[in-house]
Design an enzyme around this catalytic site. Sequence first.
Site, mmCIF file in Angstrom:
data_model
loop_
_atom_site.group_PDB
_atom_site.id
_atom_site.type_symbol
_atom_site.label_atom_id
_atom_site.label_comp_id
_atom_site.label_asym_id
_atom_site.label_seq_id
_atom_site.Cartn_x
_atom_site.Cartn_y
_atom_site.Cartn_z
ATOM 1 C CD GLU A 79 -16.307 72.838 44.475
ATOM 2 O OE1 GLU A 79 -15.175 73.437 44.491
ATOM 3 O OE2 GLU A 79 -16.685 71.963 45.260
ATOM 4 C CB CYS A 111 -18.088 70.040 48.194
ATOM 5 S SG CYS A 111 -16.469 69.480 47.146
ATOM 6 C CB THR A 152 -10.835 62.142 42.986
ATOM 7 O OG1 THR A 152 -10.070 63.555 43.103
ATOM 8 C CG2 THR A 152 -9.726 61.394 44.066
ATOM 9 C CG HIS A 233 -18.158 66.032 50.574
ATOM 10 N ND1 HIS A 233 -18.617 66.040 49.158
ATOM 11 C CD2 HIS A 233 -17.026 66.508 50.249
ATOM 12 C CE1 HIS A 233 -17.699 66.439 48.397
ATOM 13 N NE2 HIS A 233 -16.627 66.698 49.248
ATOM 14 C CE LYS A 242 -7.981 56.963 55.094
ATOM 15 N NZ LYS A 242 -6.522 57.688 54.936
ATOM 16 C CG ASN A 276 -15.558 65.252 44.302
ATOM 17 O OD1 ASN A 276 -16.742 65.319 44.515
ATOM 18 N ND2 ASN A 276 -14.533 65.739 44.653
HETATM 19 N N1 CAA Z 1 -2.630 49.380 46.611
HETATM 20 C C1 CAA Z 1 -3.705 49.750 47.740
HETATM 21 N N2 CAA Z 1 -3.665 50.866 48.165
HETATM 22 C C2 CAA Z 1 -2.771 51.744 48.037
HETATM 23 C C3 CAA Z 1 -1.773 51.593 47.140
HETATM 24 C C4 CAA Z 1 -1.495 50.071 46.695
HETATM 25 N N3 CAA Z 1 -0.795 49.782 45.832
HETATM 26 N N4 CAA Z 1 -0.761 52.512 47.176
HETATM 27 C C5 CAA Z 1 -1.460 53.630 48.230
HETATM 28 N N5 CAA Z 1 -2.492 52.977 48.453
HETATM 29 C C6 CAA Z 1 -3.462 53.688 49.479
HETATM 30 C C7 CAA Z 1 -2.634 54.477 50.381
HETATM 31 O O1 CAA Z 1 -2.230 53.786 51.408
HETATM 32 C C8 CAA Z 1 -3.814 55.471 50.855
HETATM 33 O O2 CAA Z 1 -4.684 54.910 51.731
HETATM 34 P P1 CAA Z 1 -4.772 55.364 53.223
HETATM 35 O O3 CAA Z 1 -5.221 56.573 53.069
HETATM 36 O O4 CAA Z 1 -5.900 54.318 53.868
HETATM 37 O O5 CAA Z 1 -3.784 55.231 53.634
HETATM 38 C C9 CAA Z 1 -4.412 55.734 49.737
HETATM 39 O O6 CAA Z 1 -4.225 54.549 48.706
HETATM 40 C C10 CAA Z 1 -4.242 57.061 48.772
HETATM 41 O O7 CAA Z 1 -2.981 57.075 48.667
HETATM 42 P P2 CAA Z 1 -2.067 58.444 49.086
HETATM 43 O O8 CAA Z 1 -2.259 58.453 50.572
HETATM 44 O O9 CAA Z 1 -0.682 58.113 48.594
HETATM 45 O O10 CAA Z 1 -2.827 59.366 48.282
HETATM 46 P P3 CAA Z 1 -2.918 60.175 46.895
HETATM 47 O O11 CAA Z 1 -1.761 60.305 46.112
HETATM 48 O O12 CAA Z 1 -3.710 58.947 46.266
HETATM 49 O O13 CAA Z 1 -3.652 61.381 47.038
HETATM 50 C C11 CAA Z 1 -5.485 62.824 47.830
HETATM 51 C C12 CAA Z 1 -4.948 61.430 47.838
HETATM 52 C C13 CAA Z 1 -4.430 63.755 48.173
HETATM 53 C C14 CAA Z 1 -6.595 62.925 48.759
HETATM 54 C C15 CAA Z 1 -5.795 63.226 46.354
HETATM 55 O O14 CAA Z 1 -6.549 62.068 45.765
HETATM 56 C C16 CAA Z 1 -6.116 64.522 45.958
HETATM 57 O O15 CAA Z 1 -5.515 65.407 46.301
HETATM 58 N N6 CAA Z 1 -7.583 64.776 45.958
HETATM 59 C C17 CAA Z 1 -8.149 65.777 45.604
HETATM 60 C C18 CAA Z 1 -8.398 66.716 47.236
HETATM 61 C C19 CAA Z 1 -9.480 65.713 47.896
HETATM 62 O O16 CAA Z 1 -10.426 65.224 47.264
HETATM 63 N N7 CAA Z 1 -9.446 66.210 49.375
HETATM 64 C C20 CAA Z 1 -10.539 65.595 50.153
HETATM 65 C C21 CAA Z 1 -10.999 66.560 51.133
HETATM 66 S S1 CAA Z 1 -11.481 68.097 50.781
HETATM 67 C C22 CAA Z 1 -13.104 67.829 49.900
HETATM 68 O O17 CAA Z 1 -13.637 66.939 50.381
HETATM 69 C C23 CAA Z 1 -13.548 68.867 48.999
HETATM 70 C C24 CAA Z 1 -13.560 68.208 47.777
HETATM 71 O O18 CAA Z 1 -14.545 67.604 47.292
HETATM 72 C C25 CAA Z 1 -12.405 68.285 46.963
#
Ligand code: CAA
Length: 390
Positions: A79, A111, A152, A233, A242, A276
Amino acid sequence: MTIGIDKIGFATTNYVLKLENLAAARNIDPEKLSKGLLLKEISIAPVTEDIVTMGASAAASILAEEDKQAIDMVIVASESGIDQSKASAVFIHGLLGIQPFARSFEMKEACYSATAALDYAKLHVEKHPDSKVLVIASDIAKYGIGTPGEPTQGAGSIAMLITSHPRILAFNEDNVAQTRDIMDFWRPNYSTTPFVNGMYSTQQYLDSLKTTWAEYQKRNQVSLKDFAAVCFHLPYPKLALKGMRKIMDKTLPSEQQAQLQENFEQSILYSQKVGNIYTGSLFLGLLSLLENSTTLKAGDRIALFSYGSGAVSEIFSGQLVAGFEQQLKANRMEKLDSRTPLSIPDYEKVFFEEAELDENGSASFTGYENQDFALAEIVEHQRTYIKVEK
Ligand code: CAA
């Protein structure tokens, strides 16, 4: 007929970004990345690396001359394509010196498409048992600076040789796919980075897993007890964890639950250091599992969950072939640890550098001497790749 993965190889770049440094620069608690996402470091691709160079490198690491004479199909799943018209598979076919009477093309669905490529390779080998199909999953995952997706990112390629005498994993006839027309992650032609509905994408990933897994078990009359490991994935390892928790069967004996969990831990080791790689990340998980698990044995059944945003998911499985260990590498971690670490300013310069074309549409590049293959120049809009002589 038994069809499956005969060889599997991996390539990434020579540069790495340590996420503790990214956390400091972005004012994020480092544990959010190390524990919240389960990531440690990510591979960074310079302008001289792309899906062609990494794909050629991954394939070159596994192919013998006799393979190049027998391969009659090269499929690149990606992609992060480099041309809207010419397939990266054609460049790779040329760079590797594969015999000319082959079909070479690219496939796309976020993906997921490497899984579709494997399905197609299987159908081809079913009809032509002496042929070998080279399936390459190659991507550079790039998000905007300061976005939640930034930690990521990653870059890398997986190459798999699909044959009727597989020495690693024999595919079962049990695939179940699901399509849902959603906008969780997409990249329009005019944008170099994707648009992401981050939280929504994670919910869709997990719900696709739950519903496809339920259908897969029903159609194939199997359950988690029949598997030694499940690969997912891996957009980032925490999401896969999870997923593992979601499908874990709490009625299984505790030893089996522990073994599934232990194999899950082995399957995320490489992704934790590469990030990733989109289409290849499921198979990087498989490679990590195979090269690091101490409990897997011939005959063990491994399930694979493929997910591509947009969204298509698929679950399928394979059986480990006797002697599979001999087809694997032992020093993968050392190689990852030998990548050059980048400071934050260097990462921002290297990763986001674009080719600057002159008025003729030409540009030349330097600094690729440590790569296996490189984009050496662009001459009047034509990309020129070379095998780097060392
Ligand atoms: N200490 C430890 N853990 C902490 C923390 C700290 N100080 N602060 C936050 N966390 C934890 C949170 O609790 C959370 O854990 P849980 O999910 O277990 O609750 C984790 O860190 C992530 O924190 P947030 O929920 O605040 O999320 P984020 O801001 O890190 O964003 C995301 C996460 C939205 C997925 C971001 O990484 C993103 O946009 N990624 C790109 C999209 C993606 O990967 N999507 C996945 C599905 S789509 C797919 O699979 C296709 C692909 O390859 C892209």
